[in-house]
Every structure is written in structure tokens, then in C-alpha cells.
Scaffold this motif. Structure first.
Motif, PDB file in Angstrom:
ATOM      1  N   SER A 120       8.622  -3.620   6.023  1.00 35.46           N
ATOM      2  CA  SER A 120       7.675  -2.509   6.167  1.00 35.46           C
ATOM      3  C   SER A 120       6.680  -2.753   7.293  1.00 35.46           C
ATOM      4  CB  SER A 120       6.960  -2.268   4.833  1.00 35.46           C
ATOM      5  OG  SER A 120       7.881  -1.815   3.859  1.00 35.46           O
ATOM      6  N   ILE A 121       6.322  -3.995   7.522  1.00 37.30           N
ATOM      7  CA  ILE A 121       5.518  -4.325   8.699  1.00 37.30           C
ATOM      8  C   ILE A 121       6.270  -3.885   9.955  1.00 37.30           C
ATOM      9  CG2 ILE A 121       4.659  -6.255  10.103  1.00 37.30           C
ATOM     10  CD1 ILE A 121       4.025  -7.696   7.436  1.00 37.30           C
ATOM     11  N   ALA A 122       7.555  -4.214   9.994  1.00 38.39           N
ATOM     12  CA  ALA A 122       8.379  -3.814  11.134  1.00 38.39           C
ATOM     13  C   ALA A 122       8.491  -2.301  11.230  1.00 38.39           C
ATOM     14  CB  ALA A 122       9.770  -4.441  11.007  1.00 38.39           C
ATOM     15  N   VAL A 138       1.579  16.147  11.659  1.00 38.87           N
ATOM     16  CA  VAL A 138       0.899  15.643  10.461  1.00 38.87           C
ATOM     17  C   VAL A 138       0.096  14.410  10.864  1.00 38.87           C
ATOM     18  CG1 VAL A 138       2.699  16.503   8.890  1.00 38.87           C
ATOM     19  CG2 VAL A 138       2.818  14.137   9.728  1.00 38.87           C
ATOM     20  N   HIS A 139      -0.755  13.950   9.959  1.00 36.71           N
ATOM     21  CA  HIS A 139      -1.484  12.701  10.194  1.00 36.71           C
ATOM     22  C   HIS A 139      -0.778  11.598   9.409  1.00 36.71           C
ATOM     23  CE1 HIS A 139      -4.775   9.933  10.953  1.00 36.71           C
ATOM     24  NE2 HIS A 139      -4.752   9.626   9.663  1.00 36.71           N
ATOM     25  N   VAL A 140      -0.126  10.683  10.127  1.00 35.15           N
ATOM     26  CA  VAL A 140       0.613   9.600   9.480  1.00 35.15           C
ATOM     27  C   VAL A 140      -0.360   8.495   9.073  1.00 35.15           C
ATOM     28  CG1 VAL A 140       2.433   7.878   9.726  1.00 35.15           C
ATOM     29  CG2 VAL A 140       2.693  10.123  10.793  1.00 35.15           C
ATOM     30  N   ILE A 141      -0.425   8.225   7.779  1.00 37.44           N
ATOM     31  CA  ILE A 141      -1.288   7.161   7.264  1.00 37.44           C
ATOM     32  C   ILE A 141      -0.586   5.813   7.379  1.00 37.44           C
ATOM     33  CG2 ILE A 141      -2.422   6.283   5.186  1.00 37.44           C
ATOM     34  CD1 ILE A 141      -2.766   9.266   4.362  1.00 37.44           C
ATOM     35  N   MET A 142       0.660   5.779   6.985  1.00 38.74           N
ATOM     36  CA  MET A 142       1.449   4.548   7.136  1.00 38.74           C
ATOM     37  C   MET A 142       2.916   4.887   6.993  1.00 38.74           C
ATOM     38  SD  MET A 142       2.906   3.195   4.167  1.00 38.74           S
ATOM     39  CE  MET A 142       2.860   3.632   2.428  1.00 38.74           C
ATOM     40  N   ALA A 143       3.772   3.913   7.296  1.00 39.34           N
ATOM     41  CA  ALA A 143       5.215   4.032   7.126  1.00 39.34           C
ATOM     42  C   ALA A 143       5.725   2.745   6.486  1.00 39.34           C
ATOM     43  CB  ALA A 143       5.897   4.255   8.474  1.00 39.34           C
ATOM     44  N   HIS A 144       6.825   2.859   5.748  1.00 43.97           N
ATOM     45  CA  HIS A 144       7.362   1.667   5.084  1.00 43.97           C
ATOM     46  C   HIS A 144       8.825   1.898   4.744  1.00 43.97           C
ATOM     47  CE1 HIS A 144       7.710   3.072   0.837  1.00 43.97           C
ATOM     48  NE2 HIS A 144       6.874   3.989   1.265  1.00 43.97           N
ATOM     49  N   LEU A 145       9.443   0.873   4.184  1.00 50.40           N
ATOM     50  CA  LEU A 145      10.825   0.941   3.703  1.00 50.40           C
ATOM     51  C   LEU A 145      10.847   0.587   2.221  1.00 50.40           C
ATOM     52  CD1 LEU A 145      12.335  -0.933   6.740  1.00 50.40           C
ATOM     53  CD2 LEU A 145      12.827   1.441   6.181  1.00 50.40           C
ATOM     54  N   ALA A 269       1.065  -0.423   5.257  1.00 54.69           N
ATOM     55  CA  ALA A 269       2.520  -0.605   5.280  1.00 54.69           C
ATOM     56  C   ALA A 269       2.912  -1.877   4.532  1.00 54.69           C
ATOM     57  CB  ALA A 269       3.021  -0.649   6.719  1.00 54.69           C
ATOM     58  N   ALA A 270       2.199  -2.969   4.798  1.00 54.57           N
ATOM     59  CA  ALA A 270       2.474  -4.220   4.099  1.00 54.57           C
ATOM     60  C   ALA A 270       2.219  -4.069   2.600  1.00 54.57           C
ATOM     61  CB  ALA A 270       1.607  -5.344   4.675  1.00 54.57           C
TER      62      ALA A 270
END
Length: 349
Positions: A120-122, A138-145, A269-270
Motif C-alpha cells: 500500500s505504501i507502493a 475528486v479529492h484523493v485522501i489515500m490509495a491502498h491495496l 495508505a500504510a
């Protein structure tokens, strides 16, 4: 009233109004499509909402709605946020195949490590480099897997490449269904809320989801076997964003924006990655308490599946190139960022 006094009065009024805005109470309604007891809501969304409320001194209230309770479909979540139907929520871009093609690089076979915090860091770093333009409305707060992709099915577990032949298996995204097809299965694309009913009615033989979602979908009751591949990398993965309506975010006073910002980006994300690692351990434990076998495909057969995965990646690169993207660079960067994510996560512990 002289002009200067009128101006002073107007200035005083504006100052009072500005003070009122900065002290306002804001309610943000966020939505997701899974059980409130699943990993991300339990270990990320709810604690995130609490952190926002506490750090804003109670001036922001975050309401989290499970199971699409505010309306709409999981496949339309991005548009619900963009259009202001909801203030924010959890989005799987892959639920709209072809709309966000660069994101698919993170979902290809054996690209992501089974360490979801590192992955998710990646994913966040990849998002920063390639995807913010795609999500500009949109306003992206975070991304993850999510965590490692596991094969859950009725009947015995697959032990070899040949065992996939003819199986009707649910896949969550285009890269996942591409892989299942190359393995010889019949892929059936569907969002995760539809998976249990399709499995119980025999529409499909099984499908792929991570461990963490098993208890809330009752897959430990509906499936007979649960199978992983060997090694440190996942059979497939799925990319998510936690996003907010852009106008709603921009309407906040600066100090409340800062509260959102302080709980965004790499740290969030982490955090979400750790949530899935925790949930995977919990979900696997639930399955382990049943009679269902938990198995791992042998390293030799996993290598054969990886070879099939490389064919999928090559086909994806060629297709990405035809769309004007640099497919090879996207895949190379995804792999490099995954290795860097592993190093960054290890350094933080």
C-alpha cells in the motif's frame, strides 16, 4: 454613515462571518460496500473517522455508512463521490473496467507482495506519480491495496495449473479475469457483495478474494477449500482509493482541511495496509477453525502459474501501449515501488 465607517462596519461583519465559518461544525457522510465488521472499516475507516473528529475538536463529524446504505451501487461509487451524492467513500476503480487503465498495473499477477502495508505504501507512491490526473475530479485522501488474493471454491482445492480448467471463478477486476481466463477457468466479473449469493446458488464454482473478507461474506461456510500460491507475492491484487467530494473538501476552512490532510497520503495508505494485514490474519483464523482445508499450491506449480501471469502482463503491456501509455514503464515502476515499499515498511518497524 461616512464611506470609511461603512467600510469598517462591513469589514467587521465579514470578520465575524469568517469566524463563524472557521468554527462551523461539518458532517461528512462516507460510504462503503462491505460489512462494517470487515477489515478496512474496523481497522482503518472507523479509527480514521475518530481521528478526524478528535483532531478537529469535534468540529468535523464523520459518519461511515456500510453496505451502500446511502444508495447507489458499488460499481458507481466514484461517480457518487464526484457528483456530491455522498461526501466521500471507498472506491475500487477496477469496478469500471477500462476507465482508469494505468491503475491496472498494480493489479497484475504477482506484482504485489503479500505484505499489504508495504504494497500500500507502493500503491500511494504509484498514485502520486501516475494517477492523480485520472482522479482529478475528486479529492484523493489515500490509495491502498488489499491482502494476498486467495482462491475460495466449492469442492477440492486446485493443486496444479490443469485444475483451473473449466472452473467458473469470480474475479474482481479486468487483470484478475484476464489471469483466470489464461489459467483455463471461465472468469465471471462481479463486485464482492454479489459473490456469496452467486456461490451459494452454484452460478460460480468459486472466486478470488483476500482472507479478511471471508467472515463477513461467510465464505468459510459457503466454500469447501481455500488456496494460496507459494512465495511472497500475491496471485493478484485490487487497488482502492479513499476519496472525498472535491467541492466539499475545498469548502472547508484551512484549519479543517489540515485535519483531513494530516490523516491523508502515505501515512493513511500504510494504515489501511496494516488494517488489511490484521484482517487477513483474523479471517484466516476463522477458516482454520473449520474443517475446510487451507492449502498452498506447490512452488513448482506456482512457477507454472507465474509463467501464465507473465503472458497476461505482456498482453496488458501491449494493450496499454495501444492506448498511448507506456505499459512496460508502468509495470517496471510498479515492481520497483513494491520493492521500495518493502524496504520502507521494514525500516519503519
Amino acid at each position: 454613515m461616512p464611506f470609511t465607517l461603512r467600510s469598517l462596519a462591513l469589514a467587521a461583519t465579514l470578520a465575524v462571518s469568517a469566524g463563524t465559518v472557521s468554527a462551523q461544525e461539518v458532517t461528512l457522510r462516507f460510504q462503503h460496500f462491505v460489512s462494517p465488521k470487515s477489515a478496512n472499516p474496523t481497522h482503518f475507516m472507523d479509527p480514521w473517522a475518530k481521528a478526524i473528529e478528535e483532531q478537529s475538536g469535534g468540529r468535523i463529524k464523520v459518519e461511515i455508512y456500510a453496505g451502500m446504505a446511502l444508495g447507489g451501487k458499488a460499481t458507481s461509487q466514484y461517480d457518487l463521490i464526484r457528483d456530491g451524492v455522498i461526501d466521500g467513500g471507498w472506491v475500487i476503480p477496477g469496478y469500471q473496467p477500462g476507465r482508469f487503465p494505468e491503475a491496472e498495473a498494480l493489479e497484475l499477477p504477482f506484482i504485489t507482495p503479500k505484505n499489504t502495508e508495504a504494497a500500500s505504501i507502493a500503491a500511494w507512491n504509484f498514485t502520486q506519480k501516475y494517477l492523480l490526473d485520472d482522479f482529478a475530479d475528486v479529492h484523493v485522501i489515500m490509495a491502498h491495496l488489499h491482502g494476498e488474493g486467495i482462491i475460495h471454491k466449492k469442492g477440492p482445492n486446485p493443486e496444479s495449473l490443469e485444475d483451473f480448467a473449466g472452473l467458473r471463478l469470480r474475479g474482481p477486476s479486468r487483470p484478475a479475469t484476464m489471469l483466470l481466463k489464461e489459467l483455463g477457468a471461465t472468469p465471471v466479473g462481479m463486485p464482492v457483495p454479489a459473490f456469496p449469493e452467486a456461490l451459494s446458488k452454484g452460478v460460480i464454482d468459486g472466486g478470488v478474494v483476500p482472507w479478511e473478507i471471508v467472515p463477513s461474506l461467510k465464505l468459510h461456510e459457503l466454500a469447501d477449500s481455500h488456496t494460496d500460491v507459494a512465495g511472497d507475492y500475491s496471485l493478484y491484487n485490487l487497488y482502492f482509493i479513499w476519496a472525498m467530494n472535491k467541492a466539499k473538501y475545498e469548502s472547508l476552512p484551512d484549519d479543517l482541511k489540515k485535519v483531513i490532510d494530516d490523516n491523508s497520503g502515505l501515512m493513511a495508505a500504510a494504515w489501511a495496509g496494516r488494517a488489511h494485514d490484521t484482517g487477513d490474519a483474523e479471517g484466516k483464523a476463522v477458516v482454520a477453525a473449520t474443517v475446510n482445508p487451507i492449502t498452498e499450491i506447490s512452488p513448482e506449480e506456482t512457477d507454472r502459474i507465474k509463467d501464465v501471469g507473465e503472458k497476461v502482463i505482456a498482453a496488458w503491456i501491449e494493450e496499454a501501449n495501444s492506448k498511448g501509455l507506456d505499459g512496460a514503464a508502468l509495470v517496471e515502476d510498479a515492481r520497483t515501488m513494491m520493492a521500495e515499499g518493502i524496504a520502507a515498511q521494514a525500516a519503519s518497524n
